[in-house]
Design a protein around this motif. Structure first.
Motif, PDB file in Angstrom:
ATOM      1  N   PRO A   1       0.790  -1.237   0.000  1.00  0.00           N
ATOM      2  CA  PRO A   1       0.000   0.000   0.000  1.00  0.00           C
ATOM      3  C   PRO A   1       0.819   1.283   0.000  1.00  0.00           C
ATOM      4  N   HIS A   2       2.081   1.227   0.429  1.00  0.00           N
ATOM      5  CA  HIS A   2       2.889   2.442   0.525  1.00  0.00           C
ATOM      6  C   HIS A   2       4.018   2.491  -0.506  1.00  0.00           C
ATOM      7  N   LEU A   3       3.890   1.721  -1.567  1.00  0.00           N
ATOM      8  CA  LEU A   3       4.926   1.665  -2.590  1.00  0.00           C
ATOM      9  C   LEU A   3       5.056   3.013  -3.302  1.00  0.00           C
ATOM     10  N   LYS A   4       6.304   3.524  -3.380  1.00  0.00           N
ATOM     11  CA  LYS A   4       6.558   4.815  -4.028  1.00  0.00           C
ATOM     12  C   LYS A   4       7.325   4.688  -5.334  1.00  0.00           C
ATOM     13  N   HIS A   5       8.223   3.698  -5.421  1.00  0.00           N
ATOM     14  CA  HIS A   5       9.098   3.579  -6.586  1.00  0.00           C
ATOM     15  C   HIS A   5       9.060   2.144  -7.104  1.00  0.00           C
ATOM     16  N   LEU A   6       8.769   1.991  -8.399  1.00  0.00           N
ATOM     17  CA  LEU A   6       8.634   0.676  -9.016  1.00  0.00           C
ATOM     18  C   LEU A   6       9.525   0.605 -10.249  1.00  0.00           C
ATOM     19  N   ILE A   7      10.363  -0.437 -10.331  1.00  0.00           N
ATOM     20  CA  ILE A   7      11.283  -0.619 -11.459  1.00  0.00           C
ATOM     21  C   ILE A   7      11.059  -2.004 -12.059  1.00  0.00           C
ATOM     22  N   PHE A   8      10.897  -2.036 -13.396  1.00  0.00           N
ATOM     23  CA  PHE A   8      10.914  -3.292 -14.123  1.00  0.00           C
ATOM     24  C   PHE A   8      12.239  -3.364 -14.864  1.00  0.00           C
ATOM     25  N   ASP A   9      13.085  -4.306 -14.465  1.00  0.00           N
ATOM     26  CA  ASP A   9      14.415  -4.390 -15.057  1.00  0.00           C
ATOM     27  C   ASP A   9      14.354  -5.133 -16.383  1.00  0.00           C
ATOM     28  N   LYS A  10      15.452  -5.065 -17.152  1.00  0.00           N
ATOM     29  CA  LYS A  10      15.499  -5.754 -18.450  1.00  0.00           C
ATOM     30  C   LYS A  10      15.299  -7.257 -18.252  1.00  0.00           C
ATOM     31  N   ASP A  11      14.717  -7.872 -19.254  1.00  0.00           N
ATOM     32  CA  ASP A  11      14.327  -9.287 -19.181  1.00  0.00           C
ATOM     33  C   ASP A  11      13.375  -9.526 -18.012  1.00  0.00           C
ATOM     34  N   HIS A  12      12.520  -8.519 -17.738  1.00  0.00           N
ATOM     35  CA  HIS A  12      11.687  -8.626 -16.550  1.00  0.00           C
ATOM     36  C   HIS A  12      10.558  -9.626 -16.693  1.00  0.00           C
ATOM     37  N   PHE A  13      10.338 -10.146 -17.904  1.00  0.00           N
ATOM     38  CA  PHE A  13       9.359 -11.215 -18.058  1.00  0.00           C
ATOM     39  C   PHE A  13       9.949 -12.326 -18.905  1.00  0.00           C
ATOM     40  N   ILE A  14       9.735 -13.535 -18.502  1.00  0.00           N
ATOM     41  CA  ILE A  14      10.141 -14.689 -19.298  1.00  0.00           C
ATOM     42  C   ILE A  14       9.032 -14.984 -20.295  1.00  0.00           C
ATOM     43  N   SER A  15       9.400 -15.175 -21.546  1.00  0.00           N
ATOM     44  CA  SER A  15       8.373 -15.415 -22.559  1.00  0.00           C
ATOM     45  C   SER A  15       7.601 -16.695 -22.252  1.00  0.00           C
ATOM     46  N   GLY A  16       6.317 -16.629 -22.409  1.00  0.00           N
ATOM     47  CA  GLY A  16       5.488 -17.785 -22.117  1.00  0.00           C
ATOM     48  C   GLY A  16       4.024 -17.439 -22.241  1.00  0.00           C
ATOM     49  N   PRO A  17       3.137 -18.389 -22.014  1.00  0.00           N
ATOM     50  CA  PRO A  17       1.695 -18.155 -22.159  1.00  0.00           C
ATOM     51  C   PRO A  17       1.132 -17.393 -20.961  1.00  0.00           C
ATOM     52  N   MET A  18       1.427 -16.072 -20.901  1.00  0.00           N
ATOM     53  CA  MET A  18       0.947 -15.270 -19.788  1.00  0.00           C
ATOM     54  C   MET A  18      -0.101 -14.281 -20.285  1.00  0.00           C
ATOM     55  N   THR A  19      -1.029 -13.975 -19.433  1.00  0.00           N
ATOM     56  CA  THR A  19      -2.041 -12.978 -19.753  1.00  0.00           C
ATOM     57  C   THR A  19      -2.078 -11.945 -18.638  1.00  0.00           C
ATOM     58  N   TRP A  20      -2.604 -10.776 -18.976  1.00  0.00           N
ATOM     59  CA  TRP A  20      -2.659  -9.685 -18.004  1.00  0.00           C
ATOM     60  C   TRP A  20      -4.108  -9.355 -17.691  1.00  0.00           C
ATOM     61  N   SER A  21      -4.437  -9.375 -16.413  1.00  0.00           N
ATOM     62  CA  SER A  21      -5.761  -8.969 -15.954  1.00  0.00           C
ATOM     63  C   SER A  21      -5.578  -7.871 -14.921  1.00  0.00           C
ATOM     64  N   PRO A  22      -6.150  -6.698 -15.138  1.00  0.00           N
ATOM     65  CA  PRO A  22      -6.000  -5.608 -14.173  1.00  0.00           C
ATOM     66  C   PRO A  22      -6.481  -6.021 -12.790  1.00  0.00           C
ATOM     67  N   PRO A  23      -5.730  -5.683 -11.753  1.00  0.00           N
ATOM     68  CA  PRO A  23      -6.127  -6.072 -10.392  1.00  0.00           C
ATOM     69  C   PRO A  23      -7.394  -5.333  -9.965  1.00  0.00           C
ATOM     70  N   VAL A  24      -8.222  -6.032  -9.221  1.00  0.00           N
ATOM     71  CA  VAL A  24      -9.476  -5.464  -8.696  1.00  0.00           C
ATOM     72  C   VAL A  24      -9.491  -5.695  -7.191  1.00  0.00           C
ATOM     73  N   PRO A  25      -9.682  -4.627  -6.414  1.00  0.00           N
ATOM     74  CA  PRO A  25      -9.786  -3.218  -6.832  1.00  0.00           C
ATOM     75  C   PRO A  25      -8.435  -2.634  -7.218  1.00  0.00           C
ATOM     76  N   VAL A  26      -8.429  -1.363  -7.586  1.00  0.00           N
ATOM     77  CA  VAL A  26      -7.169  -0.692  -7.926  1.00  0.00           C
ATOM     78  C   VAL A  26      -6.270  -0.696  -6.691  1.00  0.00           C
ATOM     79  N   PRO A  27      -5.005  -1.098  -6.836  1.00  0.00           N
ATOM     80  CA  PRO A  27      -4.099  -1.140  -5.685  1.00  0.00           C
ATOM     81  C   PRO A  27      -4.014   0.216  -4.985  1.00  0.00           C
TER      82      PRO A  27
END
Length: 455
Positions: free
Chosen positions: A353-379
């Motif tokens: 709940p108190h996150l201020k800084h978010l970094i996605f580094d290179k190669d931050h996702f491994i290729s594969g059968p992934m899908t994205w669903s927005p979180p509910v409720p909004v964080p």
């Protein structure tokens, strides 16, 4: 009279001169004995032995005969024997630093290296305060067993054992050690066969503050559990990228910094440390156990960290477990590297709940059968705390990665800056420019992290 006036250094006290010489390698300090009668014994008062045979004994030189190479190395061995056991011996030894290259000539002349153990045993007294032993080798060599006397030095503050090229340093603490003053312990490519060795070692270090371990290729194959139990430990670093399969248990109530790299583990659990500041977890699980790690045990102990860097490799975390992550109430900085599942990203953001800084580094996702669903409720962090997002990404992003990035931009009500690296991500640049924003976020494109042109 001019010489006496200019030689002001010789008028210093023995203690001051010995302190100065203690910063030199011992062979250089030894040479000062020829300066004058005043200097004959000063080098023996340093209480410090700092030796590196690599500077005087080079790797086997094809231009030299084997006999000459053996004589050069034997001269070095005899010099140390004279320092430790001869008429000009240094006593007591408070600091012992030895960086030793064991070459083919050593193997021919001293196949079982009894002199190395003899040296270690000689300096292992209650006067010893620092012990730094590093050995490298490029030929067949038996295991080098450290004498038990080393682990009974009650005034030892710093202990470092390192093997380069091959695993050959070995020790077993079958009974509790007695390192009452030890604060820093470093073990690199050190092998011990008994599961209780590490437990017995740490239980004998009541004031230990920092532990660094980097096991070798065959260091701990027969050990199913690794216990890091210490009431005083503040910094724990473990680095192992392949080869070991086992369970890790950390019980260190004063732990402040955890740096853990392990790509073949079966399980991890850690007790809560109220003073935990930063955690780096770069982990993978064993293929033989279907890559599954208990999320509850994994996150329970690190949930009160202020900074977290996270990477996983071939690791499956069940959705039902991710839904029940603990709250990361103190977490303000999160860096995500390789990740097997986008749902994990949603879950950890939802529970920070108190996150201020978010970094996605290179190669931050491994290729594969992934899908994205927005979180509910909004964080909650997107509504009131998240200020900066940095994406250090390869050239092409998949559609679900772009959806995640756009979601953060659209829902981050207090988001001030989004940094995208590299600058040449044209498709992502276009979509970010066209996307609506919840607040006055500035988008920065750069070829280098944390800088570049902005919109």
């Amino acid at each position: 009279m001019m010489d006496e006036e200019q030689d002001r250094i010789s008028n210093l006290s023995d203690d001051v001169l010995a302190h100065i010489l203690s910063f030199l390698e011992l062979r250089d300090a030894f040479k000062t004995m020829i300066l004058s009668k005043r200097w004959e014994k000063v080098w023996t008062l340093t209480h410090s032995i700092n030796l590196n045979n690599k500077s005087c004994v080079r790797r086997f030189d094809q231009r030299l005969s084997l006999d000459k190479e053996i004589r050069r190395r034997t001269t070095f061995i005899n010099f140390i024997n004279g320092v430790l056991f001869g008429d000009n011996m240094i006593f007591p030894v408070k600091a012992f630093t030895l960086s030793y290259y064991f070459g083919y000539a050593d193997f021919i002349r001293h196949r079982h290296s009894p002199y190395l153990i003899k040296w270690v045993d000689a300096v292992s007294t209650n006067d010893l305060e620092k012990f730094d032993f590093s050995i490298s080798i490029d030929c067949t060599f038996p295991v080098l067993n450290m004498p038990p006397t080393l682990f009974q030095c009650q005034n030892l503050v710093t202990l470092s054992l390192e093997s380069i090229n091959r695993v050959l340093i070995c020790f077993d603490v079958l009974e509790t050690a007695c390192l009452l003053s030890l604060k820093y312990l470093r073990l690199v490519k050190v092998r011990f066969e008994e599961e209780n060795t590490l437990k017995n070692l740490l239980s004998g270090c009541p004031v230990l503050e920092e532990l660094y371990m980097e096991p070798g290729d065959t260091g701990f194959k027969s050990i199913p559990h690794f216990y890091f139990i210490s009431p005083s430990l503040k910094i724990l670093r473990w680095k192992r990228e392949e080869g070991f399969r086992g369970y890790f248990v950390v019980k260190a109530p004063k732990l402040e910094h955890l740096h853990f790299v392990e790509h073949s583990m079966l399980g991890f659990s850690m007790s809560v440390s109220p003073s935990l500041v930063s955690v780096v977890m770069d982990i993978g699980s064993s293929f033989g156990h279907h890559g599954h790690i208990s999320v509850k045990k994994l996150f329970q102990g690190i949930s009160n960290a202020q900074k977290l860097e996270w990477s996983t490799h071939h690791t499956f975390m069940a959705k039902v477990e991710l839904d029940n992550l603990p709250e990361f109430c103190n977490l303000t900085h999160l860096k995500i590297g390789s990740c097997q599942d986008l749902y994990f990203v949603s879950s950890i953001i939802q529970h920070s709940p108190h996150l201020k800084h978010l970094i996605f580094d290179k190669d931050h996702f491994i290729s594969g059968p992934m899908t994205w669903s927005p979180p509910v409720p909004v964080p909650p962090c997107l509504i009131s705390h998240l200020e900066t997002v940095e994406i250090i990404a390869p050239e092409g992003q998949t559609s679900y990665e772009i959806e995640l990035i756009l979601y953060l931009l659209q829902k981050g009500k207090v988001l001030k800056k989004m940094i995208v690296t590299p600058f040449s991500c044209m498709d992502l640049r276009r979509k970010l420019w066209e996307s609506p924003k919840a607040g006055g976020c500035k988008i920065v494109f750069s070829d280098f992290p944390a800088g570049g042109t902005s919109r």
